[in-house]
Design a protein around this motif. Structure first.
Motif, PDB file in Angstrom:
ATOM      1  N   UNK A 194       0.818  -1.211   0.000  1.00  0.00           N
ATOM      2  CA  UNK A 194       0.000   0.000   0.000  1.00  0.00           C
ATOM      3  C   UNK A 194       0.856   1.266   0.000  1.00  0.00           C
ATOM      4  N   UNK A 195       1.868   1.298   0.854  1.00  0.00           N
ATOM      5  CA  UNK A 195       2.715   2.493   0.931  1.00  0.00           C
ATOM      6  C   UNK A 195       3.538   2.670  -0.336  1.00  0.00           C
ATOM      7  N   UNK A 196       3.964   1.580  -0.953  1.00  0.00           N
ATOM      8  CA  UNK A 196       4.730   1.678  -2.196  1.00  0.00           C
ATOM      9  C   UNK A 196       3.850   2.124  -3.358  1.00  0.00           C
ATOM     10  N   UNK A 197       2.607   1.678  -3.367  1.00  0.00           N
ATOM     11  CA  UNK A 197       1.679   2.137  -4.386  1.00  0.00           C
ATOM     12  C   UNK A 197       1.466   3.652  -4.275  1.00  0.00           C
ATOM     13  N   UNK A 198       1.305   4.119  -3.048  1.00  0.00           N
ATOM     14  CA  UNK A 198       1.110   5.550  -2.830  1.00  0.00           C
ATOM     15  C   UNK A 198       2.331   6.331  -3.275  1.00  0.00           C
ATOM     16  N   UNK A 199       3.506   5.821  -2.951  1.00  0.00           N
ATOM     17  CA  UNK A 199       4.746   6.477  -3.365  1.00  0.00           C
ATOM     18  C   UNK A 199       4.830   6.553  -4.880  1.00  0.00           C
ATOM     19  N   UNK A 200       4.472   5.463  -5.557  1.00  0.00           N
ATOM     20  CA  UNK A 200       4.511   5.453  -7.015  1.00  0.00           C
ATOM     21  C   UNK A 200       3.550   6.476  -7.600  1.00  0.00           C
ATOM     22  N   UNK A 201       2.323   6.473  -7.117  1.00  0.00           N
ATOM     23  CA  UNK A 201       1.321   7.408  -7.634  1.00  0.00           C
ATOM     24  C   UNK A 201       1.791   8.846  -7.521  1.00  0.00           C
ATOM     25  N   UNK A 202       2.285   9.183  -6.341  1.00  0.00           N
ATOM     26  CA  UNK A 202       2.707  10.564  -6.103  1.00  0.00           C
ATOM     27  C   UNK A 202       3.907  10.929  -6.970  1.00  0.00           C
ATOM     28  N   UNK A 203       4.862  10.025  -7.051  1.00  0.00           N
ATOM     29  CA  UNK A 203       6.077  10.305  -7.824  1.00  0.00           C
ATOM     30  C   UNK A 203       5.766  10.435  -9.304  1.00  0.00           C
ATOM     31  N   UNK A 204       5.022   9.498  -9.853  1.00  0.00           N
ATOM     32  CA  UNK A 204       4.730   9.513 -11.281  1.00  0.00           C
ATOM     33  C   UNK A 204       3.909  10.745 -11.667  1.00  0.00           C
ATOM     34  N   UNK A 205       2.947  11.092 -10.820  1.00  0.00           N
ATOM     35  CA  UNK A 205       2.119  12.270 -11.113  1.00  0.00           C
ATOM     36  C   UNK A 205       2.963  13.539 -11.109  1.00  0.00           C
ATOM     37  N   UNK A 206       3.812  13.685 -10.115  1.00  0.00           N
ATOM     38  CA  UNK A 206       4.645  14.887 -10.037  1.00  0.00           C
ATOM     39  C   UNK A 206       5.616  14.982 -11.213  1.00  0.00           C
ATOM     40  N   UNK A 207       6.126  13.847 -11.643  1.00  0.00           N
ATOM     41  CA  UNK A 207       7.034  13.853 -12.800  1.00  0.00           C
ATOM     42  C   UNK A 207       6.285  14.294 -14.048  1.00  0.00           C
ATOM     43  N   UNK A 208       5.111  13.733 -14.287  1.00  0.00           N
ATOM     44  CA  UNK A 208       4.366  14.049 -15.507  1.00  0.00           C
ATOM     45  C   UNK A 208       3.955  15.512 -15.549  1.00  0.00           C
ATOM     46  N   UNK A 209       3.477  16.051 -14.429  1.00  0.00           N
ATOM     47  CA  UNK A 209       2.989  17.446 -14.436  1.00  0.00           C
ATOM     48  C   UNK A 209       4.111  18.457 -14.251  1.00  0.00           C
ATOM     49  N   UNK A 210       5.351  17.981 -14.050  1.00  0.00           N
ATOM     50  CA  UNK A 210       6.487  18.888 -13.979  1.00  0.00           C
ATOM     51  C   UNK A 210       6.817  19.417 -12.607  1.00  0.00           C
ATOM     52  N   UNK A 211       6.174  18.883 -11.571  1.00  0.00           N
ATOM     53  CA  UNK A 211       6.489  19.332 -10.212  1.00  0.00           C
ATOM     54  C   UNK A 211       7.800  18.737  -9.712  1.00  0.00           C
ATOM     55  N   UNK A 212       8.195  17.609 -10.294  1.00  0.00           N
ATOM     56  CA  UNK A 212       9.470  16.966  -9.971  1.00  0.00           C
ATOM     57  C   UNK A 212      10.232  16.731 -11.260  1.00  0.00           C
ATOM     58  N   UNK A 213      11.560  16.753 -11.202  1.00  0.00           N
ATOM     59  CA  UNK A 213      12.348  16.481 -12.407  1.00  0.00           C
ATOM     60  C   UNK A 213      12.226  15.014 -12.802  1.00  0.00           C
ATOM     61  N   UNK A 214      12.530  14.712 -14.031  1.00  0.00           N
ATOM     62  CA  UNK A 214      12.456  13.339 -14.501  1.00  0.00           C
ATOM     63  C   UNK A 214      13.360  12.428 -13.683  1.00  0.00           C
ATOM     64  N   UNK A 215      14.501  12.944 -13.224  1.00  0.00           N
ATOM     65  CA  UNK A 215      15.433  12.118 -12.453  1.00  0.00           C
ATOM     66  C   UNK A 215      14.894  11.744 -11.073  1.00  0.00           C
ATOM     67  N   UNK A 216      13.748  12.306 -10.691  1.00  0.00           N
ATOM     68  CA  UNK A 216      13.118  11.875  -9.440  1.00  0.00           C
ATOM     69  C   UNK A 216      12.754  10.404  -9.524  1.00  0.00           C
ATOM     70  N   UNK A 217      12.642   9.889 -10.730  1.00  0.00           N
ATOM     71  CA  UNK A 217      12.361   8.462 -10.914  1.00  0.00           C
ATOM     72  C   UNK A 217      13.475   7.614 -10.317  1.00  0.00           C
ATOM     73  N   UNK A 218      14.724   8.047 -10.484  1.00  0.00           N
ATOM     74  CA  UNK A 218      15.857   7.267  -9.962  1.00  0.00           C
ATOM     75  C   UNK A 218      15.808   7.184  -8.443  1.00  0.00           C
ATOM     76  N   UNK A 219      15.426   8.275  -7.810  1.00  0.00           N
ATOM     77  CA  UNK A 219      15.303   8.268  -6.347  1.00  0.00           C
ATOM     78  C   UNK A 219      14.135   7.388  -5.926  1.00  0.00           C
TER      79      UNK A 219
END
Length: 516
Positions: free
Chosen positions: A464-489
């Motif tokens: 559950x916590x990993x799913x939430x982390x994925x959702x938040x990270x992927x959304x922020x990357x797509x909308x530009x709130x986080x850099x693409x390299x946030x995926x590596x973290x």
């Protein structure tokens, strides 16, 4: 869904699944070994009562309800089972919440059917001893066993025991298609898109070149909504599906942390930046998404196999010129394509550990697994059959939609489905909807989850916590709130916060499967 089906529900990636269905039990005559018989008259077979908890919300003709209607009486007459039904909430989450309360208060039904997204719930209650293990009870019911894909049983096993019956629904393993307005393509002199680059070109034209001819800049390029699985074709072009396990280099790996997922996010991020992807997607619900299709604002989107009977039908009614067709998903830079593929089950028929008439329940499921019995819930029977529920035209059945809709509740009592698609039913709903073709098209391009087992202990603990982390990270990357390299973290955090343990569990499962 899936990594585990439960995980998809948590990230909101689930197709619009069907409501929880009714279930029941039967006897071929006399009291079963595991339950007391009801009242009988001399010379008559005993009738056994089975308590069923099912989703509510169905509409009934005057004088009928869940416990008093022709189909319930037919079941009782043909199987010796009297269903005692309690209808719960219609909405899936509310239904499961109330079911959990019933378990907590020890008010257990004999039988209930839950969505596959509640897979973790099933395992947790199996661990607590609240669910009936079915091992050794299924062998004498061949129709029932044959209606289930062999690999689907993996999804309902916990510590080596089987705790439910995997059930398909009308579309079997059909999921989504990519749909496009051919009339818009023709007007703009564009060919059917095939590659990702083609899709971008079409999206730009649909947004900028006034395809509806109203002189306004009010049409979209590509549309999406808050469930990324709902536009899986963009990920599928890179060979990954959010939340799925995929086969790669001879191993089963989690697609969320693969380099190809980063490539997919980079591509979608660019669509968002250029506003070729509707930028309202993070706050857009499925209903609003479909409304953009129905009202002629979108001409390219991913929709369910039955879209021709819903938003696409409304689109054609609103604009008679609208000509929608299903096309192949886009081919990505590595030659891959696809949409998310459903598992070989949609719901789970579950028997509580306190059920008395277990054999009766299984015999009823076995009876419904026979095509001619199952079809009584589709095409009716007796006075409710030919001439009432359907007519024959050129050797094919055609449903009478007035009565089909009036007695639509009957299909909630149909909880077994064959492994083969019920073509007759799909065709009876209207050849113009092309349902068989569109189901098969979605299956053809489906990318299935390579992990078909039940939730592992680490999935239950960390998923559950990993799913939430994925959702938040992927959304922020797509909308530009986080850099693409946030995926590596994200990958590092995923592995450190329980992902490595989940990966090990899946690798162990894969080794067990390969050795059997």
């Amino acid at each position: 869904m899936k990594r585990s089906k439960a995980r998809l529900r948590r990230i909101g990636m689930t197709l619009a699944l069907s409501s929880a269905l009714v279930a029941a039990g039967c006897t071929s005559g006399g009291a079963g070994k595991d339950g007391a018989a009801g009242e009988t008259k001399e010379g008559e077979a005993a009738v056994q009562t089975v308590k069923v908890y099912m989703s509510g919300g169905a509409k009934f003709p005057e004088g009928e309800d869940y416990n008093h209607n022709p189909w319930i009486e037919m079941v009782k007459k043909e199987t010796g089972v009297k269903l005692e039904i309690e209808a719960g909430p219609a909405e899936t989450n509310e239904f499961m919440n109330k079911l959990s309360l019933k378990f907590a208060s020890d008010d257990l039904p004999d039988l209930f059917v839950i969505p596959s997204s509640s897979q973790t719930w099933l395992m947790e209650n199996a661990k607590l001893g609240a669910i009936m293990a079915l091992d050794g009870k299924l062998d004498k019911y061949p129709n029932l066993k044959n209606a289930v894909y062999p690999e689907a049983w993996d999804a309902v096993r916990y510590e080596g025991k089987t705790y439910a019956i995997p059930v398909l629904n009308d579309g079997n393993t059909g999921t989504d298609n990519v749909y496009i307005r051919k009339d818009w393509l023709d007007k703009l002199n564009l060919p059917i898109p095939k590659t990702l680059d083609d899709f971008v070109e079409v999206a730009r034209a649909f947004r900028d070149r006034d395809p509806d001819g109203n002189g306004k800049a009010d049409t979209y390029g590509m549309i999406a909504y808050d469930t990324m699985l709902g536009w899986s074709h963009l990920f599928g072009a890179f060979g990954v599906i959010p939340g799925f396990w995929i086969e790669k280099d001879g191993k089963i790996v989690q697609s969320d942390i693969q380099p190809e997922m980063k490539e997919a996010l980079a591509f979608i991020r660019k669509l968002h930046e250029e506003k070729l992807l509707d930028n309202e997607w993070p706050v857009t619900k499925k209903a609003a998404y479909n409304e953009k299709v129905a009202t002629g604002k979108a001409g390219l989107y991913e929709g369910n196999w039955a879209a021709t009977r819903s938003e696409l039908l409304t689109s054609a009614k609103n604009d008679p010129k609208a000509e929608w067709i299903a096309i192949a998903p886009p081919v990505g830079p590595g030659g891959k394509q696809g949409v998310f593929g459903d598992p070989r089950y949609k719901t789970f028929a579950v028997i509580s550990s306190k059920a008395k008439n277990v054999d009766a329940i299984l015999r009823l499921l076995d009876w419904e697994a026979v095509p001619e019995n199952r079809d009584k819930f589709v095409f009716g029977f007796g006075q409710y059959g030919e001439g009432f529920m359907y007519t024959k035209e050129n050797g094919k059945l055609k449903l009478n939609f007035e009565n089909h809709n009036k007695y639509g509740y009957r299909q909630q009592f149909m909880f077994m489905q064959p492994k083969e698609l019920n073509d007759r039913k799909m065709e009876s709903l209207g050849a113009e909807f092309k349902l068989v073709e569109y189901i098969n098209n979605s299956v053809r391009y489906g990318i299935r989850n390579a992990f078909t087992g039940g939730p592992t202990p680490s999935m239950i603990e960390y998923g559950s916590s990993l799913d939430k982390l994925r959702d938040e990270t992927f959304t922020k990357i797509v909308v530009g709130e986080s850099p693409l390299d946030a995926f590596d973290e994200f990958v590092k955090t995923y592995k450190a916060k329980g992902g490595d343990k989940i990966i090990q569990d899946v690798e162990n499962w894969a080794k067990t499967k390969s050795s059997t």
